[in-house]
Design a protein around this motif. Structure first.
Motif, mmCIF file in Angstrom:
data_model
loop_
_atom_site.group_PDB
_atom_site.id
_atom_site.type_symbol
_atom_site.label_atom_id
_atom_site.label_comp_id
_atom_site.label_asym_id
_atom_site.label_seq_id
_atom_site.Cartn_x
_atom_site.Cartn_y
_atom_site.Cartn_z
ATOM 1 N N HIS A 71 0.946 -1.649 0.039
ATOM 2 C CA HIS A 71 0.001 -0.139 0.139
ATOM 3 C C HIS A 71 0.851 1.013 -0.114
ATOM 4 C CE1 HIS A 71 -3.848 -1.879 0.488
ATOM 5 N NE2 HIS A 71 -3.203 -2.267 1.257
ATOM 6 N N ALA A 72 2.027 1.141 1.179
ATOM 7 C CA ALA A 72 2.661 2.172 1.280
ATOM 8 C C ALA A 72 3.688 3.056 0.087
ATOM 9 C CB ALA A 72 3.489 2.226 1.955
ATOM 10 N N ASN A 73 3.761 2.255 -1.103
ATOM 11 C CA ASN A 73 4.251 2.045 -1.953
ATOM 12 C C ASN A 73 3.596 2.561 -3.460
ATOM 13 O OD1 ASN A 73 7.287 0.940 -2.187
ATOM 14 N ND2 ASN A 73 6.551 -0.651 -1.991
ATOM 15 N N LYS A 74 2.958 2.617 -3.314
ATOM 16 C CA LYS A 74 1.000 2.526 -4.091
ATOM 17 C C LYS A 74 0.910 4.120 -3.655
ATOM 18 C CE LYS A 74 -0.523 -1.605 -5.517
ATOM 19 N NZ LYS A 74 -1.864 -2.326 -5.177
ATOM 20 N N ILE A 75 0.782 4.790 -2.512
ATOM 21 C CA ILE A 75 0.839 5.665 -2.197
ATOM 22 C C ILE A 75 1.433 6.932 -2.497
ATOM 23 C CG2 ILE A 75 0.287 6.950 0.185
ATOM 24 C CD1 ILE A 75 -1.192 4.745 1.173
ATOM 25 N N ILE A 76 3.173 5.958 -1.788
ATOM 26 C CA ILE A 76 3.728 7.187 -2.644
ATOM 27 C C ILE A 76 3.757 7.554 -4.178
ATOM 28 C CG2 ILE A 76 6.460 7.687 -2.486
ATOM 29 C CD1 ILE A 76 4.974 8.061 0.242
ATOM 30 N N ALA A 77 3.717 6.660 -4.786
ATOM 31 C CA ALA A 77 3.979 6.753 -6.265
ATOM 32 C C ALA A 77 2.487 7.008 -6.582
ATOM 33 C CB ALA A 77 3.497 5.117 -7.135
ATOM 34 N N GLU A 78 1.437 7.771 -5.595
ATOM 35 C CA GLU A 78 0.564 8.374 -6.567
ATOM 36 C C GLU A 78 0.712 9.791 -6.128
ATOM 37 O OE1 GLU A 78 -2.000 8.918 -8.235
ATOM 38 O OE2 GLU A 78 -1.689 6.563 -8.687
ATOM 39 N N MET A 79 1.364 10.406 -4.561
ATOM 40 C CA MET A 79 1.469 11.229 -4.853
ATOM 41 C C MET A 79 3.050 12.095 -5.960
ATOM 42 S SD MET A 79 1.820 11.100 -0.294
ATOM 43 C CE MET A 79 1.962 12.119 0.154
ATOM 44 N N GLN A 80 3.788 11.157 -5.608
ATOM 45 C CA GLN A 80 4.543 11.848 -6.972
ATOM 46 C C GLN A 80 4.128 12.302 -7.973
ATOM 47 O OE1 GLN A 80 7.365 8.058 -6.813
ATOM 48 N NE2 GLN A 80 8.680 9.837 -5.366
ATOM 49 N N SER A 81 3.120 11.336 -8.327
ATOM 50 C CA SER A 81 2.868 11.324 -9.764
ATOM 51 C C SER A 81 1.621 12.743 -10.059
ATOM 52 C CB SER A 81 1.921 9.999 -10.581
ATOM 53 O OG SER A 81 0.839 10.512 -11.348
ATOM 54 N N ALA A 82 1.159 12.780 -8.801
ATOM 55 C CA ALA A 82 0.270 14.158 -8.763
ATOM 56 C C ALA A 82 1.590 15.106 -8.923
ATOM 57 C CB ALA A 82 -0.462 14.441 -6.885
ATOM 58 N N ARG A 83 2.021 14.879 -7.822
ATOM 59 C CA ARG A 83 2.515 16.239 -8.399
ATOM 60 C C ARG A 83 3.558 16.602 -9.394
ATOM 61 N NH1 ARG A 83 6.170 19.602 -4.391
ATOM 62 N NH2 ARG A 83 5.607 18.609 -2.921
ATOM 63 N N ALA A 84 4.085 15.972 -10.060
ATOM 64 C CA ALA A 84 4.257 15.937 -11.411
ATOM 65 C C ALA A 84 3.740 15.991 -12.475
ATOM 66 C CB ALA A 84 5.336 14.362 -11.504
ATOM 67 N N ASP A 85 2.388 16.184 -12.331
ATOM 68 C CA ASP A 85 1.173 16.265 -13.080
ATOM 69 C C ASP A 85 0.863 17.761 -12.793
ATOM 70 O OD1 ASP A 85 0.976 13.393 -13.760
ATOM 71 O OD2 ASP A 85 -0.575 13.199 -12.710
ATOM 72 N N LEU A 86 0.567 18.424 -11.305
ATOM 73 C CA LEU A 86 0.751 19.519 -11.587
ATOM 74 C C LEU A 86 2.260 20.619 -12.098
ATOM 75 C CD1 LEU A 86 -1.049 19.209 -7.747
ATOM 76 C CD2 LEU A 86 -2.491 19.824 -9.741
ATOM 77 N N ALA A 87 2.686 19.899 -11.435
ATOM 78 C CA ALA A 87 3.905 20.782 -11.979
ATOM 79 C C ALA A 87 3.959 21.263 -13.738
ATOM 80 C CB ALA A 87 5.711 20.126 -11.782
#
Length: 91
Positions: A71-87
């Motif tokens: 779960h933690a790997n998926k959560i962190i990956a989603e957080m990184q993806s969200a940051r990249a998308d917004l950037a």
């Protein structure tokens, strides 16, 4: 109210699971060993389960720890993806 998982604790958890040592995890995250230890202890208290078996200076994941790691790997990956998308939107 249910407490949500803290991303800093999850990052400490993922790093500790990968390197197997509080000292190495602290070094990698530029934190103190005590900070890693407190983060893991707090996460274990939040979840009401033991996530690691401590064997001298080494740690290994328990069954609940393995489950959380997925779960933690998926959560962190989603957080990184969200940051990249917004950037990308800001460019």
């Amino acid at each position: 109210m249910t407490t949500i998982l803290d991303s800093r604790k999850l990052l400490a958890f993922i790093t500790l699971a990968r390197v197997g040592s509080f000292t190495l995890a602290a070094h990698e995250l530029h934190l103190t060993q005590s900070a890693i230890s407190h983060a893991i202890k707090s996460l274990e208290q939040d979840l009401e389960c033991r996530l690691f078996d401590r064997l001298g200076r080494r740690v290994t994941l328990t069954d609940p720890g393995h489950h959380l790691l997925d779960h933690a790997n998926k959560i962190i990956a989603e957080m990184q993806s969200a940051r990249a998308d917004l950037a990308a939107m800001g460019k």
